[in-house]
Motif scaffolding. Structure first.
Motif, PDB file in Angstrom:
ATOM      1  N   ARG A 169       0.827  -1.211   0.000  1.00 22.66           N
ATOM      2  CA  ARG A 169       0.000   0.000   0.000  1.00 22.66           C
ATOM      3  C   ARG A 169       0.860   1.260   0.000  1.00 22.66           C
ATOM      4  O   ARG A 169       0.596   2.210  -0.745  1.00 22.66           O
ATOM      5  CB  ARG A 169      -0.938  -0.004   1.207  1.00 22.66           C
ATOM      6  N   ASP A 170       1.918   1.269   0.821  1.00 19.87           N
ATOM      7  CA  ASP A 170       2.812   2.441   0.868  1.00 19.87           C
ATOM      8  C   ASP A 170       3.607   2.598  -0.427  1.00 19.87           C
ATOM      9  O   ASP A 170       3.759   3.711  -0.939  1.00 19.87           O
ATOM     10  CB  ASP A 170       3.769   2.337   2.057  1.00 19.87           C
ATOM     11  N   TYR A 171       4.113   1.494  -0.950  1.00 17.21           N
ATOM     12  CA  TYR A 171       4.880   1.579  -2.202  1.00 17.21           C
ATOM     13  C   TYR A 171       3.995   2.005  -3.378  1.00 17.21           C
ATOM     14  O   TYR A 171       4.463   2.704  -4.278  1.00 17.21           O
ATOM     15  CB  TYR A 171       5.562   0.246  -2.497  1.00 17.21           C
ATOM     16  N   GLU A 172       2.740   1.576  -3.358  1.00 14.67           N
ATOM     17  CA  GLU A 172       1.801   2.017  -4.408  1.00 14.67           C
ATOM     18  C   GLU A 172       1.599   3.529  -4.341  1.00 14.67           C
ATOM     19  O   GLU A 172       1.582   4.213  -5.370  1.00 14.67           O
ATOM     20  CB  GLU A 172       0.455   1.298  -4.255  1.00 14.67           C
ATOM     21  N   LYS A 173       1.457   4.040  -3.127  1.00 11.64           N
ATOM     22  CA  LYS A 173       1.294   5.489  -2.918  1.00 11.64           C
ATOM     23  C   LYS A 173       2.518   6.237  -3.458  1.00 11.64           C
ATOM     24  O   LYS A 173       2.383   7.258  -4.158  1.00 11.64           O
ATOM     25  CB  LYS A 173       1.126   5.774  -1.425  1.00 11.64           C
ATOM     26  N   VAL A 174       3.700   5.717  -3.159  1.00 10.86           N
ATOM     27  CA  VAL A 174       4.943   6.349  -3.608  1.00 10.86           C
ATOM     28  C   VAL A 174       5.032   6.314  -5.132  1.00 10.86           C
ATOM     29  O   VAL A 174       5.349   7.327  -5.774  1.00 10.86           O
ATOM     30  CB  VAL A 174       6.174   5.644  -2.983  1.00 10.86           C
ATOM     31  N   TYR A 175       4.737   5.149  -5.717  1.00  6.62           N
ATOM     32  CA  TYR A 175       4.873   4.999  -7.166  1.00  6.62           C
ATOM     33  C   TYR A 175       3.857   5.863  -7.921  1.00  6.62           C
ATOM     34  O   TYR A 175       4.154   6.398  -8.989  1.00  6.62           O
ATOM     35  CB  TYR A 175       4.724   3.534  -7.570  1.00  6.62           C
ATOM     36  N   GLN A 176       2.660   6.028  -7.357  1.00  5.77           N
ATOM     37  CA  GLN A 176       1.653   6.919  -7.974  1.00  5.77           C
ATOM     38  C   GLN A 176       2.136   8.359  -7.979  1.00  5.77           C
ATOM     39  O   GLN A 176       1.833   9.134  -8.887  1.00  5.77           O
ATOM     40  CB  GLN A 176       0.324   6.822  -7.221  1.00  5.77           C
ATOM     41  N   THR A 177       2.899   8.713  -6.955  1.00  2.00           N
ATOM     42  CA  THR A 177       3.390  10.090  -6.820  1.00  2.00           C
ATOM     43  C   THR A 177       4.640  10.326  -7.665  1.00  2.00           C
ATOM     44  O   THR A 177       4.765  11.358  -8.333  1.00  2.00           O
ATOM     45  CB  THR A 177       3.696  10.408  -5.337  1.00  2.00           C
ATOM     46  N   GLU A 178       5.565   9.373  -7.599  1.00  4.37           N
ATOM     47  CA  GLU A 178       6.835   9.502  -8.341  1.00  4.37           C
ATOM     48  C   GLU A 178       7.124   8.185  -9.067  1.00  4.37           C
ATOM     49  O   GLU A 178       7.603   7.221  -8.455  1.00  4.37           O
ATOM     50  CB  GLU A 178       7.987   9.833  -7.378  1.00  4.37           C
ATOM     51  N   LYS A 179       6.822   8.144 -10.338  1.00  4.55           N
ATOM     52  CA  LYS A 179       6.971   6.906 -11.122  1.00  4.55           C
ATOM     53  C   LYS A 179       8.429   6.722 -11.587  1.00  4.55           C
ATOM     54  O   LYS A 179       8.742   6.914 -12.756  1.00  4.55           O
ATOM     55  CB  LYS A 179       6.022   6.914 -12.314  1.00  4.55           C
ATOM     56  N   THR A 180       9.294   6.344 -10.651  1.00  3.64           N
ATOM     57  CA  THR A 180      10.700   6.092 -10.993  1.00  3.64           C
ATOM     58  C   THR A 180      10.935   4.581 -11.081  1.00  3.64           C
ATOM     59  O   THR A 180      10.146   3.778 -10.552  1.00  3.64           O
ATOM     60  CB  THR A 180      11.637   6.679  -9.927  1.00  3.64           C
ATOM     61  N   LYS A 181      12.029   4.181 -11.720  1.00  3.85           N
ATOM     62  CA  LYS A 181      12.387   2.764 -11.832  1.00  3.85           C
ATOM     63  C   LYS A 181      12.606   2.148 -10.455  1.00  3.85           C
ATOM     64  O   LYS A 181      12.217   1.014 -10.191  1.00  3.85           O
ATOM     65  CB  LYS A 181      13.653   2.609 -12.685  1.00  3.85           C
ATOM     66  N   GLU A 182      13.255   2.928  -9.602  1.00  4.37           N
ATOM     67  CA  GLU A 182      13.540   2.435  -8.251  1.00  4.37           C
ATOM     68  C   GLU A 182      12.253   2.153  -7.484  1.00  4.37           C
ATOM     69  O   GLU A 182      12.100   1.101  -6.859  1.00  4.37           O
ATOM     70  CB  GLU A 182      14.393   3.455  -7.484  1.00  4.37           C
ATOM     71  N   HIS A 183      11.305   3.080  -7.565  1.00  3.09           N
ATOM     72  CA  HIS A 183      10.035   2.902  -6.855  1.00  3.09           C
ATOM     73  C   HIS A 183       9.239   1.741  -7.438  1.00  3.09           C
ATOM     74  O   HIS A 183       8.562   1.011  -6.702  1.00  3.09           O
ATOM     75  CB  HIS A 183       9.215   4.190  -6.904  1.00  3.09           C
ATOM     76  N   LYS A 184       9.331   1.555  -8.752  1.00  6.83           N
ATOM     77  CA  LYS A 184       8.658   0.426  -9.399  1.00  6.83           C
ATOM     78  C   LYS A 184       9.255  -0.898  -8.906  1.00  6.83           C
ATOM     79  O   LYS A 184       8.530  -1.873  -8.648  1.00  6.83           O
ATOM     80  CB  LYS A 184       8.794   0.529 -10.921  1.00  6.83           C
ATOM     81  N   HIS A 185      10.576  -0.918  -8.763  1.00  6.52           N
ATOM     82  CA  HIS A 185      11.271  -2.110  -8.260  1.00  6.52           C
ATOM     83  C   HIS A 185      10.832  -2.424  -6.831  1.00  6.52           C
ATOM     84  O   HIS A 185      10.556  -3.594  -6.501  1.00  6.52           O
ATOM     85  CB  HIS A 185      12.784  -1.895  -8.313  1.00  6.52           C
ATOM     86  N   PHE A 186      10.761  -1.411  -5.988  1.00  9.38           N
ATOM     87  CA  PHE A 186      10.320  -1.598  -4.602  1.00  9.38           C
ATOM     88  C   PHE A 186       8.918  -2.192  -4.566  1.00  9.38           C
ATOM     89  O   PHE A 186       8.638  -3.106  -3.785  1.00  9.38           O
ATOM     90  CB  PHE A 186      10.330  -0.266  -3.845  1.00  9.38           C
TER      91      PHE A 186
END
Length: 490
Positions: A345-362
């Motif tokens: 849930r937290d990583y989804e929130k982060v990825y929606q805000t900042e769609k970076t490769k690193e966040h996608k990997h997390f």
């Protein structure tokens, strides 16, 4: 008009009193014409000429006061209206305009006295009656705002000041209080805008300088904030709020830097304490406190205080819902405590805000761990660590298989026999996967073993048991005493 109502300029000595009065009236009429056309700057010029001709005529000051009010120059308008009523205390329009100037500048008590004077002169004057009600409303809004500020209900204060400013648009005091509360609510651009408007008119306004500093302080621009607080204190050395804010800003910066230094040096216990101390300095500083909570969470995770770290991240997010670093830190803590749904849930929130490769990997990693967590955990079934060696896995299987073997529980109730048989089968499943390098690799990577034709529903745990213990004549459990068994091969 009596001749002694006009003080003649030396340049006008050649004009008779009547000519002066006539010329002054002419200027007044021209001023009236420009006033009607809403050309207030020109109207002001002609009323000023009329006053220069005849400086003891109350109506000229009254007219110029009305023009200055239209130009938003209430302090000058107040001086003219006061001069008008000094010249003629029965000049009703003068008292009315003086009251409206006081009201516009936020001095409701003085305004009320002026409107009451109008009602003494004309007890049914509807304008004075309405303005008196407006003055009473302002006094009530001031009272409510004071209570709201004491209770830290800053939204209520902003509401009260907005209502008061409808009748007192030129009151700097109300604007400053509103701006201060907007800053305390975290609405920094609005607070900055109000303070900047005041500083454009009065660059030395200590209250406005304080609010500008407060906004910068709450946005974690501490060095710039201190400059504004110092400037405010130069303008008003007794400005208690600016002095307190300046002291807090310096203390907060110093304590935060001490904590950062201790963290970099690997002194995590000291860093934890320093961040905790910094959090007590100013509860109003939302942005800095959010960072401090996140910093303390980072230290907490290093000290294996994962639940406290999660709690600190949650506090940071509550203070600043856009704080990506706090979401990332909390998500990692959730991963470390195997709360994978929360981590996703937290990583989804982060990825929606900042769609970076690193966040996608997390996010993908958390989703994989969540998927893995919803199937049987063969490591837990055998009671071994995920990094267990082949030998450790064999020893664990031997121990668990013997513990749950159906023959060992032949004398138990049907319910216990069924439960032990289920556990025996799970132990066999776990061993069949974890003892096979290929299957183990696929299992560890999160792949479904059923997709490879491995149907665990048809799995025979006894075959694994026989193969492991390798006895050609089979095996049996023998009782060696009440509740005690040992096994032997035939």
């Amino acid at each position: 008009m009596a001749t002694d109502d006009c003080d003649m300029d030396p340049d006008m000595e050649l004009l008779s009193d009547e000519e002066l009065e006539r010329e002054a009236e002419g200027f007044k009429e021209q001023g009236n014409a420009f006033y009607i056309k809403k050309d207030y700057a020109e109207a002001f010029n002609y009323y000023t000429k009329a006053i220069d001709m005849c400086p003891k005529n109350a109506s000229y000051y009254g007219n110029r006061a009305a023009t200055l009010m239209m130009l938003g120059r209430y302090r000058e308008a107040l001086e003219d209206s006061q001069q008008a009523v000094r010249l003629d205390n029965s000049f009703m329009k003068g008292h009315l305009r003086e009251g409206k100037c006081h009201l516009s500048l936020g001095n409701a008590m003085a305004a009320s006295r002026c409107f009451q004077r109008v009602l003494e002169l004309e007890n049914d004057n509807s304008q004075a009656q309405q303005e008196l009600k407006n003055a009473e409303s302002i006094l009530e809004y001031e009272r409510m705002a004071e209570i709201g500020f004491e209770k830290r209900d800053f939204r209520m204060v902003v509401f009260c000041m907005d209502r008061a400013l409808e009748s007192a648009p030129a009151c700097h005091r109300f604007k400053i209080l509103k701006a201060e509360c907007l800053a305390l609510l975290g609405r920094y651009p609005e607070a900055q805008s109000v303070a900047s408007d005041i500083l454009r008119m009065d660059s030395t306004n200590a209250d406005a300088l304080y609010v500008r500093g407060l906004c910068l302080y709450y946005e974690d621009c501490i060095d710039k904030a201190v400059q504004f607080f110092v400037q405010a204190l130069r303008m008003a050395p007794d400005h208690d709020k600016a002095r307190l804010a300046c002291r807090n800003a310096k203390a907060l910066k110093a304590k935060k830097e001490e904590g950062n230094k201790a963290f970099k040096e690997g002194n995590f216990e000291a860093a934890y304490e320093l961040y905790s101390e910094a959090l007590t300095i100013d509860p109003n500083n939302i942005k800095t406190n959010a960072k401090l909570y996140c910093n303390r969470a980072t230290v907490g995770s290093k000290l294996k205080k994962l639940e406290q770290a999660i709690e600190d991240c949650t506090k940071a997010i509550k203070l600043d819902e856009t704080y990506i670093k706090a979401y990332l830190r909390r998500a990692q803590c959730y991963m470390d405590t195997e709360l994978y749904e929360e981590a996703v849930r937290d990583y989804e929130k982060v990825y929606q805000t900042e769609k970076t490769k690193e966040h996608k990997h997390f996010l993908k990693n958390a989703q994989l761990e969540l998927k893995k967590s919803k199937r049987k955990d063969y490591y837990k079934v055998l009671g071994v660590d995920k990094n267990a060696t082949e030998d450790e896995i064999k020893k664990a299987y031997r121990k668990r298989a013997l513990l749950h073997h159906p023959d060992r529980h032949s004398g138990a109730s049907p319910e216990v026999q069924k439960e032990e048989e289920k556990k025996f089968k799970e132990v066999g499943e776990a061993f069949s996967v974890l003892s096979d390098a290929k299957k183990k690799a696929r299992y560890d990577s999160g792949q479904d073993l059923e997709d490879d034709g491995m149907n665990m529903g048809d799995f025979d745990a006894n075959n694994i048991f026989k193969a492991f213990f390798g006895g050609p004549g089979g095996f049996s459990f023998e009782a060696s005493g009440p509740g005690n068994f040992f096994f032997q091969f035939g």
